[in-house]
Write a protein that holds these residues in place. Structure first.
Motif, short mmCIF file in Angstrom:
data_model
loop_
_atom_site.label_atom_id
_atom_site.label_comp_id
_atom_site.label_asym_id
_atom_site.label_seq_id
_atom_site.Cartn_x
_atom_site.Cartn_y
_atom_site.Cartn_z
N GLU A 125 0.80 -1.22 0.00
CA GLU A 125 0.00 0.00 0.00
C GLU A 125 0.84 1.28 0.00
O GLU A 125 0.31 2.39 0.02
CB GLU A 125 -0.96 0.02 1.20
CG GLU A 125 -0.29 0.19 2.54
CD GLU A 125 0.28 -1.10 3.16
OE1 GLU A 125 0.78 -1.03 4.29
OE2 GLU A 125 0.22 -2.17 2.52
N SER A 126 2.14 1.15 -0.08
CA SER A 126 3.03 2.31 -0.03
C SER A 126 2.82 3.25 -1.21
O SER A 126 2.76 2.82 -2.37
CB SER A 126 4.49 1.85 -0.01
OG SER A 126 5.34 2.98 -0.05
N THR A 127 2.72 4.52 -0.90
CA THR A 127 2.61 5.54 -1.95
C THR A 127 3.97 6.14 -2.30
O THR A 127 4.04 7.01 -3.17
CB THR A 127 1.65 6.67 -1.52
OG1 THR A 127 2.16 7.26 -0.33
CG2 THR A 127 0.25 6.14 -1.30
N VAL A 128 5.02 5.68 -1.67
CA VAL A 128 6.36 6.20 -1.95
C VAL A 128 7.21 5.23 -2.76
O VAL A 128 8.36 5.51 -3.05
CB VAL A 128 7.10 6.63 -0.67
CG1 VAL A 128 6.36 7.74 0.04
CG2 VAL A 128 7.36 5.46 0.24
N ALA A 129 6.65 4.10 -3.15
CA ALA A 129 7.40 3.12 -3.95
C ALA A 129 7.49 3.61 -5.40
O ALA A 129 6.52 4.13 -5.96
CB ALA A 129 6.72 1.76 -3.91
N ARG A 130 8.67 3.45 -5.98
CA ARG A 130 8.91 3.81 -7.38
C ARG A 130 9.48 2.60 -8.09
O ARG A 130 10.28 1.86 -7.51
CB ARG A 130 9.89 4.98 -7.50
CG ARG A 130 9.45 6.23 -6.75
CD ARG A 130 8.23 6.86 -7.40
NE ARG A 130 7.82 8.10 -6.77
CZ ARG A 130 6.85 8.20 -5.87
NH1 ARG A 130 6.19 7.12 -5.47
NH2 ARG A 130 6.53 9.36 -5.37
N ILE A 131 9.07 2.39 -9.37
CA ILE A 131 9.57 1.26 -10.13
C ILE A 131 9.91 1.68 -11.55
O ILE A 131 9.43 2.71 -12.05
CB ILE A 131 8.55 0.09 -10.19
CG1 ILE A 131 7.24 0.53 -10.85
CG2 ILE A 131 8.30 -0.50 -8.81
CD1 ILE A 131 6.28 -0.61 -11.14
N CYS A 132 10.73 0.85 -12.20
CA CYS A 132 10.99 1.02 -13.63
C CYS A 132 10.22 -0.09 -14.35
O CYS A 132 9.52 -0.88 -13.73
CB CYS A 132 12.49 0.92 -13.92
SG CYS A 132 13.15 -0.76 -13.73
N SER A 133 10.39 -0.18 -15.66
CA SER A 133 9.63 -1.18 -16.41
C SER A 133 10.07 -2.61 -16.11
O SER A 133 9.36 -3.56 -16.44
CB SER A 133 9.71 -0.91 -17.92
OG SER A 133 11.04 -1.08 -18.36
N PHE A 134 11.25 -2.77 -15.47
CA PHE A 134 11.71 -4.11 -15.07
C PHE A 134 11.39 -4.39 -13.61
O PHE A 134 11.87 -5.37 -13.05
CB PHE A 134 13.21 -4.26 -15.33
CG PHE A 134 13.54 -4.31 -16.80
CD1 PHE A 134 13.44 -5.50 -17.50
CD2 PHE A 134 13.93 -3.17 -17.47
CE1 PHE A 134 13.74 -5.56 -18.86
CE2 PHE A 134 14.24 -3.21 -18.83
CZ PHE A 134 14.14 -4.40 -19.52
#
Length: 98
Positions: free
Chosen positions: A18-27
């Motif tokens: 539920e974290s709103t601070v998580a960031r990801i790339c396409s991998f």
């Protein structure tokens, strides 16, 4: 379906589903928002942009597409990036992801 990794690859900050601070790339390389800023929103592993990770619903809202049926991943990836080297690499590219 996204893996929803449990922590930041740079600092090990917990990033629950539920974290709103998580960031990801396409991998699906996963970083917290603070580390994404330090990385200039560019994944140090693939060079792609880092964007907010979607939140999977906790409970079934539609067709069983929720954490009960598709739990978050438990595989922790920890591979901190040398921020100075990353900045040099970004400069050498002449452009940064948006």
């Amino acid at each position: 379906m996204l893996e929803l990794r449990p922590s930041c690859e740079q600092c090990r900050r917990a990033l629950p589903p539920e974290s709103t601070v998580a960031r990801i790339c396409s991998f699906e390389c996963t970083f917290c928002a603070d580390c994404a800023v330090l990385l200039q929103h560019c994944c140090p592993n693939c060079g792609g942009n880092l964007v907010p990770r979607p939140i999977r619903p906790e409970r079934d809202g539609r067709n069983g597409n929720d954490l009960q049926h598709y739990p978050a991943g438990t595989r922790e990836v920890y591979q901190p990036t040398d921020l100075q080297e990353h900045a040099r690499w970004l400069d050498s590219r002449g452009s940064k992801p948006t």
